[in-house]
Motif scaffolding. Structure first.
Motif, PDB file in Angstrom:
ATOM      1  N   PHE A 115       2.395 -10.651   2.169  1.00 39.20           N
ATOM      2  CA  PHE A 115       2.273  -9.164   2.749  1.00 39.20           C
ATOM      3  C   PHE A 115       1.334  -8.992   3.702  1.00 39.20           C
ATOM      4  O   PHE A 115       0.319  -9.289   3.594  1.00 39.20           O
ATOM      5  CB  PHE A 115       2.347  -8.162   1.438  1.00 39.20           C
ATOM      6  N   LYS A 116       1.470  -8.091   4.681  1.00 38.96           N
ATOM      7  CA  LYS A 116       0.401  -7.806   5.656  1.00 38.96           C
ATOM      8  C   LYS A 116      -0.342  -6.430   5.582  1.00 38.96           C
ATOM      9  O   LYS A 116      -1.404  -6.159   5.757  1.00 38.96           O
ATOM     10  CB  LYS A 116       0.882  -8.067   7.118  1.00 38.96           C
ATOM     11  N   VAL A 117       0.637  -5.557   4.877  1.00 34.93           N
ATOM     12  CA  VAL A 117      -0.143  -4.293   4.727  1.00 34.93           C
ATOM     13  C   VAL A 117       0.513  -3.809   3.356  1.00 34.93           C
ATOM     14  O   VAL A 117       1.687  -4.102   2.763  1.00 34.93           O
ATOM     15  CB  VAL A 117       0.578  -3.246   5.633  1.00 34.93           C
ATOM     16  N   VAL A 118      -0.384  -3.117   2.563  1.00 34.51           N
ATOM     17  CA  VAL A 118      -0.208  -2.606   1.298  1.00 34.51           C
ATOM     18  C   VAL A 118      -0.174  -1.029   1.651  1.00 34.51           C
ATOM     19  O   VAL A 118      -1.259  -0.518   1.925  1.00 34.51           O
ATOM     20  CB  VAL A 118      -0.897  -2.724   0.085  1.00 34.51           C
ATOM     21  N   CYS A 119       0.821  -0.171   1.033  1.00 38.66           N
ATOM     22  CA  CYS A 119       1.013   1.302   1.204  1.00 38.66           C
ATOM     23  C   CYS A 119       1.010   2.025  -0.292  1.00 38.66           C
ATOM     24  O   CYS A 119       1.480   1.176  -1.274  1.00 38.66           O
ATOM     25  CB  CYS A 119       2.086   1.743   1.826  1.00 38.66           C
ATOM     26  N   LEU A 120       0.627   3.252  -0.463  1.00 40.09           N
ATOM     27  CA  LEU A 120       0.634   3.707  -1.935  1.00 40.09           C
ATOM     28  C   LEU A 120       0.841   5.122  -1.615  1.00 40.09           C
ATOM     29  O   LEU A 120       0.338   5.731  -0.671  1.00 40.09           O
ATOM     30  CB  LEU A 120      -0.310   3.259  -2.704  1.00 40.09           C
ATOM     31  N   HIS A 121       1.374   5.768  -2.770  1.00 43.97           N
ATOM     32  CA  HIS A 121       1.458   7.255  -2.652  1.00 43.97           C
ATOM     33  C   HIS A 121       0.604   7.474  -3.944  1.00 43.97           C
ATOM     34  O   HIS A 121       0.785   7.118  -5.081  1.00 43.97           O
ATOM     35  CB  HIS A 121       2.761   7.838  -2.855  1.00 43.97           C
ATOM     36  N   THR A 122      -0.235   8.688  -3.788  1.00 40.36           N
ATOM     37  CA  THR A 122      -0.874   9.231  -5.135  1.00 40.36           C
ATOM     38  C   THR A 122      -0.732  10.706  -5.151  1.00 40.36           C
ATOM     39  O   THR A 122      -0.883  11.189  -4.009  1.00 40.36           O
ATOM     40  CB  THR A 122      -2.239   8.431  -5.457  1.00 40.36           C
ATOM     41  N   ALA A 123      -1.133  11.249  -6.235  1.00 44.78           N
ATOM     42  CA  ALA A 123      -1.267  12.619  -6.277  1.00 44.78           C
ATOM     43  C   ALA A 123      -2.595  13.046  -5.860  1.00 44.78           C
ATOM     44  O   ALA A 123      -3.688  12.284  -6.292  1.00 44.78           O
ATOM     45  CB  ALA A 123      -0.901  13.322  -7.726  1.00 44.78           C
ATOM     46  N   ARG A 124      -2.891  13.929  -5.296  1.00 48.70           N
ATOM     47  CA  ARG A 124      -4.203  14.630  -4.808  1.00 48.70           C
ATOM     48  C   ARG A 124      -4.934  14.510  -6.043  1.00 48.70           C
ATOM     49  O   ARG A 124      -6.461  14.683  -6.001  1.00 48.70           O
ATOM     50  CB  ARG A 124      -4.057  16.047  -3.917  1.00 48.70           C
ATOM     51  N   SER A 125      -4.655  15.173  -7.230  1.00 45.86           N
ATOM     52  CA  SER A 125      -5.109  15.151  -8.399  1.00 45.86           C
ATOM     53  C   SER A 125      -5.823  14.102  -9.135  1.00 45.86           C
ATOM     54  O   SER A 125      -6.668  14.130  -9.999  1.00 45.86           O
ATOM     55  CB  SER A 125      -4.282  16.074  -9.628  1.00 45.86           C
ATOM     56  N   MET A 126      -5.453  13.135  -8.622  1.00 44.03           N
ATOM     57  CA  MET A 126      -6.035  11.635  -9.178  1.00 44.03           C
ATOM     58  C   MET A 126      -7.333  11.283  -8.415  1.00 44.03           C
ATOM     59  O   MET A 126      -6.991  10.227  -7.889  1.00 44.03           O
ATOM     60  CB  MET A 126      -4.676  10.809  -9.293  1.00 44.03           C
ATOM     61  N   SER A 127      -8.177  11.957  -8.464  1.00 36.43           N
ATOM     62  CA  SER A 127      -9.430  11.689  -7.592  1.00 36.43           C
ATOM     63  C   SER A 127      -9.972  10.314  -7.908  1.00 36.43           C
ATOM     64  O   SER A 127     -10.506   9.544  -7.197  1.00 36.43           O
ATOM     65  CB  SER A 127     -10.308  12.783  -7.769  1.00 36.43           C
ATOM     66  N   ALA A 128     -10.006  10.032  -9.314  1.00 37.49           N
ATOM     67  CA  ALA A 128     -10.490   8.701  -9.453  1.00 37.49           C
ATOM     68  C   ALA A 128     -10.044   7.786  -8.963  1.00 37.49           C
ATOM     69  O   ALA A 128     -10.415   6.604  -8.663  1.00 37.49           O
ATOM     70  CB  ALA A 128     -10.733   8.463 -11.156  1.00 37.49           C
ATOM     71  N   ALA A 129      -8.544   7.493  -9.017  1.00 33.78           N
ATOM     72  CA  ALA A 129      -7.724   6.680  -8.293  1.00 33.78           C
ATOM     73  C   ALA A 129      -7.780   6.521  -6.721  1.00 33.78           C
ATOM     74  O   ALA A 129      -8.157   5.529  -6.209  1.00 33.78           O
ATOM     75  CB  ALA A 129      -6.244   6.863  -8.611  1.00 33.78           C
ATOM     76  N   ILE A 130      -7.896   7.685  -6.040  1.00 34.58           N
ATOM     77  CA  ILE A 130      -8.039   7.938  -4.923  1.00 34.58           C
ATOM     78  C   ILE A 130      -9.452   7.164  -4.432  1.00 34.58           C
ATOM     79  O   ILE A 130      -9.481   6.289  -3.528  1.00 34.58           O
ATOM     80  CB  ILE A 130      -8.205   9.077  -4.357  1.00 34.58           C
ATOM     81  N   ASN A 131     -10.621   7.297  -5.217  1.00 31.95           N
ATOM     82  CA  ASN A 131     -11.775   6.772  -5.024  1.00 31.95           C
ATOM     83  C   ASN A 131     -11.797   5.185  -5.132  1.00 31.95           C
ATOM     84  O   ASN A 131     -12.431   4.483  -4.254  1.00 31.95           O
ATOM     85  CB  ASN A 131     -12.920   7.439  -5.736  1.00 31.95           C
ATOM     86  N   LEU A 132     -10.989   4.893  -6.248  1.00 28.79           N
ATOM     87  CA  LEU A 132     -10.796   3.393  -6.386  1.00 28.79           C
ATOM     88  C   LEU A 132     -10.109   2.806  -5.103  1.00 28.79           C
ATOM     89  O   LEU A 132     -10.584   1.787  -4.829  1.00 28.79           O
ATOM     90  CB  LEU A 132     -10.116   3.123  -7.574  1.00 28.79           C
ATOM     91  N   PHE A 133      -9.097   3.296  -4.622  1.00 28.97           N
ATOM     92  CA  PHE A 133      -8.486   2.739  -3.535  1.00 28.97           C
ATOM     93  C   PHE A 133      -9.161   2.976  -2.282  1.00 28.97           C
ATOM     94  O   PHE A 133      -9.261   1.785  -1.572  1.00 28.97           O
ATOM     95  CB  PHE A 133      -6.960   3.542  -3.297  1.00 28.97           C
ATOM     96  N   LYS A 134     -10.018   3.782  -1.991  1.00 33.01           N
ATOM     97  CA  LYS A 134     -10.947   3.691  -0.922  1.00 33.01           C
ATOM     98  C   LYS A 134     -11.970   2.691  -1.080  1.00 33.01           C
ATOM     99  O   LYS A 134     -12.295   1.963  -0.129  1.00 33.01           O
ATOM    100  CB  LYS A 134     -11.573   5.219  -0.625  1.00 33.01           C
ATOM    101  N   LYS A 135     -12.369   2.542  -2.387  1.00 38.45           N
ATOM    102  CA  LYS A 135     -13.445   1.379  -2.521  1.00 38.45           C
ATOM    103  C   LYS A 135     -12.810   0.090  -2.047  1.00 38.45           C
ATOM    104  O   LYS A 135     -13.662  -0.811  -1.558  1.00 38.45           O
ATOM    105  CB  LYS A 135     -13.844   1.368  -3.804  1.00 38.45           C
TER     106      LYS A 135
END
Length: 154
Positions: A115-135
């Motif tokens: 795969f060349k690109v990985v995409c995801l959807h997440t809820a705005r309320s899942m801030s810990a997950a969003i921070n992990l993905f950004k990391k």
């Protein structure tokens, strides 16, 4: 990795344990388990993930309790892009960096699957997950009630 945890490929034999984890986790984020719509892919994990060129991984305790999941599902016919889905960690095991282990493992798997690109959807309320993905290098592409993120792979 801590020897008390094992990451491995899920099979349909794991379906009941995976479904139980999802049913326990979704209400924590104000979501309802919907086996006929949103979670219908869990009825046949192998057909919906591994047989389509993706992956479905679980992390389990040494006693074979499934405590986390993560999946890759091809998004296009050329298999250049995939969706990261079904990332859940049992609430009793959060804070142990298992999300890091799962995400690192599944990103390595995405590279192996070409795969060349990985995409995801997440809820705005899942801030810990969003921070992990950004990391791990994911960037926000769209914002609304849900957030779409993506990451280019090497």
């Amino acid at each position: 990795m801590d020897k008390s945890f094992i990451i491995r490929t899920a099979t349909n034999r794991d379906r009941d344990k995976i479904t139980d984890l999802v049913k326990r986790t979704l209400p924590e984020f104000d979501y309802v388990y919907a086996p006929d719509t949103y979670e219908s892919d869990l009825a046949n994990i192998e057909a919906n993930y591994t047989q389509k060129g993706g992956a479905f991984e679980v992390i389990e305790t040494f006693d074979s309790d499934i405590i986390g999941t993560v999946a890759l599902q091809p998004a296009d016919a050329d298999n250049n892009t995939c969706w990261l889905k079904r990332m859940y960690i049992d609430s009793n095991y959060r804070g142990l960096k298992l999300g890091d282990l799962l995400l690192k493992n599944v990103l390595q798997k995405a590279v192996k699957l070409h795969f060349k690109v990985v995409c995801l959807h997440t809820a705005r309320s899942m801030s810990a997950a969003i921070n992990l993905f950004k990391k791990y290098g994911f960037v926000i592409k769209e914002e609304g009630d849900d957030i779409t993120m993506s990451k280019k792979l090497l």
